[in-house]
Write an enzyme that holds these catalytic residues in place. Structure first.
Site, short mmCIF file in Angstrom:
data_model
loop_
_atom_site.label_atom_id
_atom_site.label_comp_id
_atom_site.label_asym_id
_atom_site.label_seq_id
_atom_site.Cartn_x
_atom_site.Cartn_y
_atom_site.Cartn_z
N HIS A 125 0.82 -1.20 0.00
CA HIS A 125 0.00 0.00 0.00
C HIS A 125 0.86 1.25 0.00
O HIS A 125 1.53 1.55 0.99
CB HIS A 125 -0.90 -0.03 1.24
CG HIS A 125 -1.93 1.03 1.30
ND1 HIS A 125 -2.18 1.76 2.43
CD2 HIS A 125 -2.80 1.48 0.36
CE1 HIS A 125 -3.16 2.61 2.20
NE2 HIS A 125 -3.55 2.46 0.95
N HIS A 155 -1.18 10.40 -3.00
CA HIS A 155 -2.53 10.02 -2.61
C HIS A 155 -3.48 11.18 -2.48
O HIS A 155 -4.57 11.19 -3.06
CB HIS A 155 -2.51 9.24 -1.30
CG HIS A 155 -3.88 8.82 -0.83
ND1 HIS A 155 -4.67 9.61 -0.02
CD2 HIS A 155 -4.61 7.71 -1.09
CE1 HIS A 155 -5.82 9.01 0.20
NE2 HIS A 155 -5.82 7.85 -0.44
#
Length: 248
Positions: free
Chosen positions: A4, A52
């Site tokens: 991740h 992100h």
């Protein structure tokens, strides 16, 4: 196992290394991760970067948006935080890594598709927005991708699949899962439980993988794998690979 936003160990974090940085992707690769999950935004001068948030504030302390800075400005901001990594750099520097790319902004969809076209066999395109992920897939095809990149369902499609599973409707499930290679879901969304043995059975019946995010407890990772989950998205790919016995 999908790393991740790369891999940032507690020690690396104490030294200022940030998620989705060049160093984080390199650390995941060094740990043996074959799959890296990341996110795509577009800078003001058109570069696609792995980042992100829409805002730079959480990672760099700068209150501007990714869309409002140039790649050079963002590179400067990421100095000391592991270094900026663009999508082009990620694909070129890590040819053995498969990338799971979440298209975070509408204006990033077309360039993401164009850039991944030569790498379509090792990229999975996803987004919370089915519109954005389809736009990226269309752009990849238009750019001459030899095959269609794999793709994971957006929010609307996931809800359609969950409804089909609840109604035990094979027809609705087939329609919702058409063109989908993976369902990437949390175990729960609020009070709604998304992951279930029935959902796994339905997805697998149509050749669709199920990936669960974001799981950092090793025991739970192993339980999910035993349950039949095809992939686990984790911040601790180093621990996951060691637990699964596949660390280098």
């Amino acid at each position: 196992m999908l790393a991740h936003r790369g891999l940032v160990t507690p020690d690396a974090g104490r030294h200022g290394i940030a998620e989705n940085s060049f160093a984080a992707v390199a650390a995941a690769h060094a740990a043996g991760a074959a799959y890296v999950e990341s996110d795509c935004h577009r800078t003001s001068d058109g570069a696609i970067v792995l980042f992100h948030d829409e805002s730079l504030e959480r990672i760099t302390g700068d209150a501007r948006l990714v869309a409002d800075v140039t790649a050079r400005e963002l590179e400067t901001l990421m100095e000391g935080r592991g270094g900026l990594i663009t999508l082009v750099q990620a694909l070129d520097a890590f040819p053995g890594v498969r990338f799971n790319l979440d298209v975070k902004a509408a204006d990033a969809a077309e360039p993401v598709g164009r850039l991944i076209a030569p790498h379509a066999s090792r990229v999975l395109v996803t987004s919370f927005s089915d519109v954005r992920r389809r736009a990226a897939l269309d752009a990849a095809a238009a750019a001459g991708a030899g095959i269609r990149p794999a793709t994971s369902a957006g929010t609307r499609t996931i809800l359609d699949v969950v409804a089909a599973v609840s109604l035990r409707s094979r027809r609705l499930a087939a329609r919702a899962l058409s063109g989908i290679d993976a369902l990437q879901i949390p175990e729960r969304h609020g009070r709604l439980r998304l992951l279930s043995p029935r959902l796994l059975d339905v997805a697998h019946a149509f050749g669709v993988e199920v990936h669960v995010w974001t799981v950092n407890d090793v025991d739970r990772m192993l339980e999910l794998v035993a349950m039949g989950v095809d992939g686990v998205v984790t911040d601790r790919s180093d621990l996951a690979l060691r637990a699964l016995g596949v660390a280098p």
